[in-house]
Design a protein around this motif. Structure first.
Motif, PDB file in Angstrom:
ATOM      1  N   GLY A 100       0.669  -1.819   0.114  1.00 45.34           N
ATOM      2  CA  GLY A 100       0.327   0.038   0.241  1.00 45.34           C
ATOM      3  C   GLY A 100       0.494   1.227   0.717  1.00 45.34           C
ATOM      4  O   GLY A 100       0.025   2.128   0.155  1.00 45.34           O
TER       5      GLY A 100
ATOM      6  N   LEU B 119      -8.290  -8.340  -0.587  1.00 43.55           N
ATOM      7  CA  LEU B 119      -8.068  -7.477  -1.486  1.00 43.55           C
ATOM      8  C   LEU B 119      -6.502  -8.576  -1.586  1.00 43.55           C
ATOM      9  O   LEU B 119      -6.371  -9.534  -0.207  1.00 43.55           O
ATOM     10  CB  LEU B 119      -6.652  -6.458  -0.822  1.00 43.55           C
ATOM     11  N   ARG B 123      -2.683  -3.241  -2.971  1.00 45.46           N
ATOM     12  CA  ARG B 123      -3.133  -2.749  -1.923  1.00 45.46           C
ATOM     13  C   ARG B 123      -3.459  -1.505  -1.853  1.00 45.46           C
ATOM     14  O   ARG B 123      -2.665  -0.126  -2.498  1.00 45.46           O
ATOM     15  CB  ARG B 123      -2.824  -2.344  -0.391  1.00 45.46           C
ATOM     16  N   HIS B 132     -10.041   1.333  -3.539  1.00 45.33           N
ATOM     17  CA  HIS B 132     -10.050  -0.053  -2.654  1.00 45.33           C
ATOM     18  C   HIS B 132     -10.965  -1.181  -3.535  1.00 45.33           C
ATOM     19  O   HIS B 132     -10.357  -2.143  -4.036  1.00 45.33           O
ATOM     20  CB  HIS B 132     -10.995  -0.060  -0.561  1.00 45.33           C
ATOM     21  N   CYS B 135      -8.451  -2.238  -6.093  1.00 43.70           N
ATOM     22  CA  CYS B 135      -7.603  -2.720  -5.967  1.00 43.70           C
ATOM     23  C   CYS B 135      -7.851  -4.433  -6.064  1.00 43.70           C
ATOM     24  O   CYS B 135      -7.675  -5.251  -6.382  1.00 43.70           O
ATOM     25  CB  CYS B 135      -6.894  -2.638  -4.452  1.00 43.70           C
TER      26      CYS B 135
END
Lengths: 267, 267
Positions: A100, B119, B123, B132, B135
């Motif tokens: 991330g 996920l 990320r 989100h 991903c």
């Protein structure tokens, strides 16, 4: 060969002064006409500007000089192509997301046998040795560290050993960042300077620009700049050693790793 | 809500005309003051420009209008924040590499229960429902298609069914691209227009700009534009249906998928 420019600072800082000198090397005072790019980390976000044209004539580069983007970490690159055509896909810096976090990478040098470096999670978009090595490096890190680690030393030692592996393939000067830390690894040429109070004047080598940092800073500011060659001619830059990795945070060196045949010092 | 702008063309085309109208909605004629971004695919490469400030006052946006970047595929977004702070990390479009291709994504709408979407490879860097969902979507595609597939229909049907899943969570208007194809999926609002010979005049709804495309094109050019709302007031835009996915290549629609309760037509 290409040229690298990086910055680590403890306050959001613009890189206009250094970048003004640096971009003149992109077809001005230097031969690096094959594109340029610059990446900024800002408040947990990331953006880069890349152009496959000479930086000295690029309207996007002029914008970066005129529109001060304030950042904790900056990575910039001007390119003189060796492997890979002059196209946008081959223009540094390159970026991939891991954990991330946007990781950013720029390379100066040339590698042999890079095609044999095995890829896993990440694959190159363009055709350079640089991006292939980046994808390999990130894939190796991700295999060893599927999640972020608290033990930074273990991660950084791994980064250093992967860089050493790449140095064994040729010339590998590196700027790498994950948004928190800036990693600078020297194979042949990288120099750095840390500016803090009392601030003085600096004079660009590649353009007729003099700045008095005392007028643009507060006493607590710490701003470090790393470049292939010193950008100013009236300051003392420190040249890195072959095989040396420095990890920077908020303008400070927080860890240092040397080649295995030298003493390893870290703080 | 945000607004979307996309382009697919069979020749490298600049989007200056459409973008001029579109960016006026970013704090000018529209309320979308929370950042904007634009992504270009050029000769296999990718770059985006993003700014967490209103587009109508952004010097970077002005540069994009004045510096025509010619591209086969463009995706742009102006943001009116709902989920996630106004920061660079939350500014569309988002991008991730899969199969050595840079995928680009922008979303208009709002989702519920998005935190539960599992996920895998990818990320989010920021904190939006949009990133989100991106991903998740990319992770699902990668699990089903670890490598590029020759059978595009199977890939596109999967994209459609994943979009349908996201539409079930709220409003999900999408622009997605992989450098070869532009995918546009409509949940509530998307309209498109294809311009080809004989070219005529077009008049922007959001700015006093009239262009005669006949002066800027050749007879073989095909340029399609997709936007949340039609950008011109003297042309016939086609509104997409809820649940409709269009796949664009070189300005043409090459596949069309409708919601399961409607007839599926693809070419």
């Amino acid at each position: 060969m290409c040229e690298l420019l990086g910055m680590s600072a403890n306050v959001p800082t613009d890189i206009c002064f250094s970048f003004t000198g640096f971009l003149n090397r992109g077809g001005g005072t230097g031969p690096h006409r094959d594109g340029w790019g610059i990446a900024f980390y800002e408040e947990g976000g990331y953006r880069d500007f890349r152009d496959p044209h000479p930086s000295v004539r690029s309207p996007i580069a002029r914008l970066i000089c005129d529109y001060p983007i304030k950042s904790h970490i900056v990575i910039s690159h001007i390119r003189q192509a060796n492997v890979g055509k002059v196209t946008l896909a081959n223009t540094h810096p390159f970026t991939r997301e891991m954990w991330g976090r946007p990781w950013c990478y720029a390379h100066n040098g040339q590698l042999s046998g890079w095609e044999a470096l095995p890829l896993s999670f990440y694959r190159p978009v363009g055709s350079t040795d640089s991006e292939h090595a980046f994808c390999w490096l990130m894939g190796e890190l991700r295999q060893r560290f599927p999640d972020p680690v608290d033990d930074c030393q273990r991660l950084w030692q791994t980064v250093h050993s992967l860089c050493e592996r790449l140095r064994s393939l040729g010339v590998f000067n590196l700027l790498l960042a994950d948004g928190q830390y800036l990693y600078t690894y020297c194979s042949t040429k990288l120099a750095h300077i840390t500016r803090k109070a009392p601030f003085g004047e600096a004079n660009l080598s590649d353009a007729e620009v003099l700045v008095n940092f005392a007028e643009h800073t507060t006493p607590n500011d710490v701003v470090s700049v790393v470049a292939t060659e010193p950008l100013t001619d009236n300051e003392s830059w420190v040249r890195m050693l072959p095989g040396e990795l420095l990890v920077w945070h908020d303008g400070h060196i927080v860890a240092r790793y040397l080649a295995p045949d030298a003493e390893v010092v870290s703080s």
